[in-house]
Write a protein that holds these residues in place. Structure first.
Motif, PDB file in Angstrom:
ATOM      1  N   CYS A   1     -36.160   7.310 -17.326  1.00  0.00           N
ATOM      2  CA  CYS A   1     -36.509   8.145 -18.484  1.00  0.00           C
ATOM      3  C   CYS A   1     -37.091   9.475 -18.014  1.00  0.00           C
ATOM      4  CB  CYS A   1     -37.546   7.449 -19.363  1.00  0.00           C
ATOM      5  SG  CYS A   1     -37.188   5.737 -19.715  1.00  0.00           S
TER       6      CYS A   1
ATOM      7  N   ILE B   1     -32.457   8.233 -19.832  1.00  0.00           N
ATOM      8  CA  ILE B   1     -31.330   8.843 -19.109  1.00  0.00           C
ATOM      9  C   ILE B   1     -30.322   7.767 -18.707  1.00  0.00           C
ATOM     10  CG2 ILE B   1     -30.654  10.213 -17.094  1.00  0.00           C
ATOM     11  CD1 ILE B   1     -33.551  11.286 -17.070  1.00  0.00           C
ATOM     12  N   GLU B   2     -30.836   6.705 -18.131  1.00  0.00           N
ATOM     13  CA  GLU B   2     -29.993   5.580 -17.701  1.00  0.00           C
ATOM     14  C   GLU B   2     -30.707   4.271 -18.057  1.00  0.00           C
ATOM     15  OE1 GLU B   2     -29.542   6.153 -13.530  1.00  0.00           O
ATOM     16  OE2 GLU B   2     -27.776   7.435 -13.746  1.00  0.00           O
ATOM     17  N   PRO B   3     -29.920   3.223 -18.329  1.00  0.00           N
ATOM     18  CA  PRO B   3     -28.456   3.156 -18.364  1.00  0.00           C
ATOM     19  C   PRO B   3     -27.885   3.847 -19.606  1.00  0.00           C
ATOM     20  CG  PRO B   3     -29.399   1.066 -19.017  1.00  0.00           C
ATOM     21  CD  PRO B   3     -30.548   1.914 -18.581  1.00  0.00           C
ATOM     22  N   GLU B   4     -26.650   4.251 -19.522  1.00  0.00           N
ATOM     23  CA  GLU B   4     -25.992   4.994 -20.592  1.00  0.00           C
ATOM     24  C   GLU B   4     -25.923   4.179 -21.894  1.00  0.00           C
ATOM     25  OE1 GLU B   4     -24.201   7.726 -22.893  1.00  0.00           O
ATOM     26  OE2 GLU B   4     -25.078   8.067 -20.908  1.00  0.00           O
ATOM     27  N   LYS B   5     -25.720   2.851 -21.745  1.00  0.00           N
ATOM     28  CA  LYS B   5     -25.606   1.998 -22.925  1.00  0.00           C
ATOM     29  C   LYS B   5     -26.894   2.024 -23.749  1.00  0.00           C
ATOM     30  CE  LYS B   5     -24.306  -2.702 -24.317  1.00  0.00           C
ATOM     31  NZ  LYS B   5     -23.911  -4.053 -23.849  1.00  0.00           N
TER      32      LYS B   5
ATOM     33  N   GLU C   1     -35.342  -1.325 -27.228  1.00  0.00           N
ATOM     34  CA  GLU C   1     -34.727  -0.260 -28.028  1.00  0.00           C
ATOM     35  C   GLU C   1     -35.717   0.280 -29.064  1.00  0.00           C
ATOM     36  OE1 GLU C   1     -30.963  -1.164 -29.753  1.00  0.00           O
ATOM     37  OE2 GLU C   1     -30.161  -2.070 -27.914  1.00  0.00           O
TER      38      GLU C   1
ATOM     39  N   LYS D   1     -29.642   6.852 -29.345  1.00  0.00           N
ATOM     40  CA  LYS D   1     -29.024   7.959 -30.088  1.00  0.00           C
ATOM     41  C   LYS D   1     -28.466   7.472 -31.426  1.00  0.00           C
ATOM     42  CE  LYS D   1     -25.497  11.579 -29.670  1.00  0.00           C
ATOM     43  NZ  LYS D   1     -24.427  12.146 -28.813  1.00  0.00           N
TER      44      LYS D   1
ATOM     45  N   ALA E   1     -29.200   4.492 -23.657  1.00  0.00           N
ATOM     46  CA  ALA E   1     -29.343   5.851 -24.181  1.00  0.00           C
ATOM     47  C   ALA E   1     -28.504   6.035 -25.445  1.00  0.00           C
ATOM     48  CB  ALA E   1     -28.937   6.860 -23.111  1.00  0.00           C
ATOM     49  N   GLN E   2     -27.284   5.476 -25.427  1.00  0.00           N
ATOM     50  CA  GLN E   2     -26.405   5.584 -26.607  1.00  0.00           C
ATOM     51  C   GLN E   2     -26.961   4.794 -27.788  1.00  0.00           C
ATOM     52  OE1 GLN E   2     -23.610   7.630 -26.743  1.00  0.00           O
ATOM     53  NE2 GLN E   2     -23.794   7.158 -28.920  1.00  0.00           N
TER      54      GLN E   2
ATOM     55  N   ARG F   1     -37.279  10.430 -23.133  1.00  0.00           N
ATOM     56  CA  ARG F   1     -35.826  10.358 -23.283  1.00  0.00           C
ATOM     57  C   ARG F   1     -35.226   9.426 -22.237  1.00  0.00           C
ATOM     58  NH1 ARG F   1     -31.399  15.337 -22.693  1.00  0.00           N
ATOM     59  NH2 ARG F   1     -29.555  14.015 -22.851  1.00  0.00           N
TER      60      ARG F   1
END
Length: 355
Positions: free
Chosen positions: A277, A334-338, A321, A344, A340-341, A332
């Motif tokens: 993060c 950054i990783e893992p992308e899953k 989450e 979002k 982060a998505q 924020r």
């Protein structure tokens, strides 16, 4: 018995609504509990008078407006306090408060997440309020309001579960789901640990156990096989006759079940992942997590002049989450992308609720 000790006893009985305080009942109580056979009615009258004076000293303003704070009801043949929240003595003395705090300090293993320190702070708050009551007029409101945990549903099951944890015995849990239509189910298991947890809605008790098949004769306790039940979903806990033989490794620690969790519940198939993060150096949250880490795995490193990286190792679930959604303005992913998505998507859905 010293007269001051006798006054404390009578004061305590006055606080019990079910006890009828009069000469006959107090005389019988002192005879039964302390073997005092010569308690005179004159002594009782003097004790009531002394208690009234102590109450007047503690609550002068209340005494000025209401008169004597201990009154006598002829209809009920009893003395009573005019208010439930007053007492001639603090319910716990400063010395007793200190002893309790010391006991908590010596048993830190029973507390997690700073709960022990929180309880000590509550005890200190009680001592402070007692001190204020001795030196100032009684307020018409509470000067300190601490967290109200509420009734702990299922707490009555703790003694039997704790006994079987120490005895390393298998029990039969009768339990049902949260839905009113849920059917009663039964599970055999060996309880290993009781855990208190605040899930944001209420604070409750949970039991960590390993489920056991009916005809099992030997059990090997393994971390991956553990399960968790909320005590308020358990209807009863009963013993079983045939007890299997139990093997527990000397280094086994049930608390390791939670070591990669941010909250309480987890999936046995879920693997801990590295979470990276970003946080601005001027964020209020940075100072906070430096003192109170998000998780034991937390590591903070400098990224550049204006930001830092926060590294965590956690099993990613709904609780994780929810945490990052809650503090999305400050930190924020950054990783893992899953993950982060997922954050979002959650933010976008929240914005739609306000469109």
């Amino acid at each position: 018995m010293h007269p001051s000790e006798r006054l404390r006893e009578i004061n305590s009985l006055l606080l019990q609504k079910s006890f009828q305080v009069n000469y006959a009942s107090i005389s019988a109580y002192l005879s039964e509990q302390f073997d005092i056979a010569n308690y005179a009615e004159r002594s009782f009258s003097r004790d009531i008078k002394d208690l009234k004076e102590l109450l007047q000293i503690r609550y002068p303003q209340l005494h000025d407006t209401a008169g004597e704070l201990i009154k006598f009801s002829r209809a009920q043949n009893r003395f009573y306090l005019i208010r439930d929240d007053i007492s001639a003595f603090p319910s716990i003395s400063d010395k007793e408060l200190s002893q309790i705090a010391s006991t908590i300090e010596q048993n830190k293993h029973l507390f997690s997440g700073g709960a022990g320190e929180g309880l000590v702070n509550k005890l200190r708050a009680i001592a402070l309020e007692n001190s204020m009551a001795r030196n100032h007029d009684m307020l018409a409101w509470s000067a300190i309001e601490l967290v109200k945990d509420g009734e702990r549903s299922g707490a009555d099951l703790i003694p039997i579960i704790l006994e079987n944890i120490h005895a390393k015995k298998v029990v039969l849990f009768s339990h049902r789901g949260l839905s009113a239509q849920s059917k009663l189910k039964q599970t055999r298991g060996i309880p290993l640990m009781l855990k208190e947890y605040n899930n944001g809605w209420y604070t409750g008790w949970y039991v960590l156990f390993q489920a056991i098949e009916k005809d099992t004769t030997h059990i090997k306790i393994e971390l991956e096989k553990l399960q968790l039940y909320a005590l308020d979903r358990i209807v009863s806990v009963s013993s079983i006759q045939e007890q299997p033989r139990v093997r527990i490794h000397p280094e086994f620690r049930p608390a390791d079940y939670f070591k990669n969790c941010l909250g309480l519940f987890r999936s046995n198939s879920q693997k801990a992942m590295n979470i990276s993060c970003r946080m601005e150096k001027d964020s209020w949250m940075l100072n906070y997590i430096e003192k109170y880490p998000i998780h034991a795995s937390q590591q903070i490193s400098r990224e550049n002049e204006s930001s830092v990286l926060v590294q965590l190792t956690l099993e990613i679930d709904q609780e994780v989450e929810n945490f990052f959604l809650r503090f999305a303005q400050e930190i924020r992913v950054i990783e893992p992308e899953k993950l982060a998505q997922a954050i979002k998507n959650g933010l976008e859905k929240g914005i739609l609720n306000y469109c």
